[in-house]
Design an enzyme around this catalytic site. Structure first.
Site, PDB file in Angstrom:
ATOM      1  N   LYS A 125       0.802  -1.157   0.032  1.00  0.00           N
ATOM      2  CA  LYS A 125      -0.015   0.029  -0.045  1.00  0.00           C
ATOM      3  C   LYS A 125       0.831   1.255   0.095  1.00  0.00           C
ATOM      4  O   LYS A 125       2.018   1.132   0.657  1.00  0.00           O
ATOM      5  CB  LYS A 125      -0.854  -0.052   1.292  1.00  0.00           C
ATOM      6  CG  LYS A 125      -2.256   1.052   1.110  1.00  0.00           C
ATOM      7  CD  LYS A 125      -3.345  -0.026   0.251  1.00  0.00           C
ATOM      8  CE  LYS A 125      -4.517   1.024   0.042  1.00  0.00           C
ATOM      9  NZ  LYS A 125      -5.560   0.255  -0.907  1.00  0.00           N
ATOM     10  N   ASP A 165      -6.703   4.455  -4.913  1.00  0.00           N
ATOM     11  CA  ASP A 165      -7.366   4.479  -3.843  1.00  0.00           C
ATOM     12  C   ASP A 165      -8.070   5.967  -3.702  1.00  0.00           C
ATOM     13  O   ASP A 165      -8.068   6.617  -4.493  1.00  0.00           O
ATOM     14  CB  ASP A 165      -6.642   4.126  -2.891  1.00  0.00           C
ATOM     15  CG  ASP A 165      -7.158   3.689  -1.285  1.00  0.00           C
ATOM     16  OD1 ASP A 165      -7.897   2.660  -1.397  1.00  0.00           O
ATOM     17  OD2 ASP A 165      -7.110   4.184  -0.263  1.00  0.00           O
TER      18      ASP A 165
END
Length: 443
Positions: A125, A165
């Site tokens: 991430k 995201d």
């Protein structure tokens, strides 16, 4: 003290001031104890100690020039958490709240989510504390190009493949991909969520929302019912929320609410999704604009969207958006199913209350895995230089979500927790990664 409790205590002590990461571990680790009791080799080989420690965490400076000619500086992050089953895969989040704890929580969850898809992708991430809201296209481009100048050192098609995201959509991915090509001379599938004209996949924009609804479709089927006629409340109004609403409406549901950070709209007769798309996707406006163009809705900034009576609640905004008091409201008002479209949408006490009260609850690592699943399908198309049709990708997505649901149910039932999708998803995701780590030795 159990093995999982000991690892949790040690890890929290070693990683202070990271509450989101602590919360993710507190939700996941205890549910793994029954599985580890049955397989003591995982404790012997210290699998959990290795799992909770990222393989690599990079923090870097991102200088960029705004429209006034002034230099601004942000912080960039990339955590490469676990590559036991494949290259790191996970989105980039551009939001002022981004910090080490949030990136580690998201990366840790991504290990399990990616494993659940059944595809060969590890957990990672990243992101930055940059806020694209209110910035011009030129400013966003300036930031993205500076960001990828540093990140390109650590990513690659067979190493680490970021995606979008919160705050990172097609515009941001395009700017980063263009700069990556300039810097490396490589035309490869290093970023997913790309435009269709340069390697993107059909269904990518819709994937997380559609996948969320396919998960709920399976949950409803287990109760011998469908979406037909169900009232659905959705938080958020970005990609996940919009396309969850679209697919649920196609299945016969009535979407009565959407929101953004300012408040929510309540449309008792159903939300006009085309108007929402115009406001949010084209105009990049606020959801409050909706009521100025639609007489059948009201806007509320002084109460929670979770106060509305509904059959199904789909949180699609951000972490910890459903607290215990919101869970109490949903239960009181007759909600039967809650599925997380955002990561860790519900706090731990809210999740426990849902399970205890008989609300069928699906955690984000299972329910919102559709986005990363189609990202991995985009990687496959890039590698083979082919393009699949919308129908083919959508069919693969629906099958993946069905398999995630089935595997999570089976894992929960195997350890005496029938119907507990939280525990089931954690165990099913962990099993594959732990076995790979075991076979690969202490690396």
């Amino acid at each position: 003290m159990s093995y999982t409790a000991k690892v949790l205590e040690q890890t929290i002590k070693r990683n202070p001031n990271e509450p989101e990461f602590h919360q993710a571990m507190s939700e996941i680790l205890p549910t793994l104890q029954p599985f580890i009791d049955e397989h003591p080799v995982y404790e012997k080989e210290r699998i959990l100690e290795r799992l909770v420690e990222p393989e690599r965490l990079t923090v870097f400076r991102v200088p960029w020039v705004d429209d006034k000619g002034d230099i601004q500086v942000n912080k960039g992050y990339r955590v490469q958490f676990n590559s036991a089953i494949g290259p790191y895969k996970g989105g980039l989040r551009f939001h002022p709240s981004v910090n080490t704890g949030i990136i580690k929580f998201l990366g840790f969850e991504q290990i399990f989510k990616n494993s659940l898809t059944g595809l060969a992708i590890g957990g990672g991430k990243g992101g930055a504390d940059f806020d694209p809201k209110g910035k011009s296209d030129r400013e966003v481009m300036s930031f993205c190009q500076s960001f990828i100048c540093e990140l390109q050192r650590y990513v690659g098609a067979d190493r680490d493949v970021p995606a979008g995201d919160i705050g990172v959509g097609a515009r941001e991915i395009g700017y980063m991909y263009g700069q990556y090509k300039r810097l490396t001379g490589q035309y490869e599938g290093v970023l997913t969520g790309k435009g269709l004209t340069y390697g993107g996949s059909l269904v990518r924009k819709e994937a997380t929302g559609y996948g969320l609804v396919y998960m709920v479709e399976n949950m409803l089927a287990s109760k011998n019912t469908t979406f037909e006629g169900k009232k659905v409340v959705i938080s958020g109004s970005g990609n996940v929320a919009i396309y969850a609403a679209e697919k649920a409406a196609q299945f016969g549901a009535k979407i009565i609410a959407l929101s953004d950070s300012g408040g929510y709209i309540h449309a008792p007769e159903g939300v006009d999704l085309e108007l929402v798309k115009q406001i949010k996707e084209v105009e990049r406006g606020r959801i409050s604009e909706y009521v100025k163009r639609n007489d059948g809705a009201t806007y509320h900034s002084d109460s929670s969207v979770w106060s509305l009576p509904c059959d199904i609640a789909l949180p699609c905004a951000t972490q910890n958006e459903i607290l215990k008091e919101h869970a109490e409201l949903l239960i009181k008002n007759g909600c039967k199913i809650v599925a997380e479209g955002s990561n860790m949408s519900a706090s731990i006490d809210a999740t426990e209350l849902f399970i205890k009260s008989g609300v069928y609850f699906a955690p984000g690592k299972a329910a919102n895995a559709g986005g990363v699943a189609v990202s991995a399908l985009e990687m496959a198309q890039n590698s083979s230089r082919i393009v699949w049709s919308f129908e083919e990708v959508d069919c693969r997505l629906r099958t993946i979500m069905h398999d995630i649901y089935t595997n999570s149910c089976n894992a929960a039932q195997r350890y005496g927790m029938k119907g507990n999708l939280v525990a089931g998803a954690n165990i099913a995701g962990f099993e594959k990664v732990a076995e790979a780590m075991l076979y690969q030795g202490a690396v």
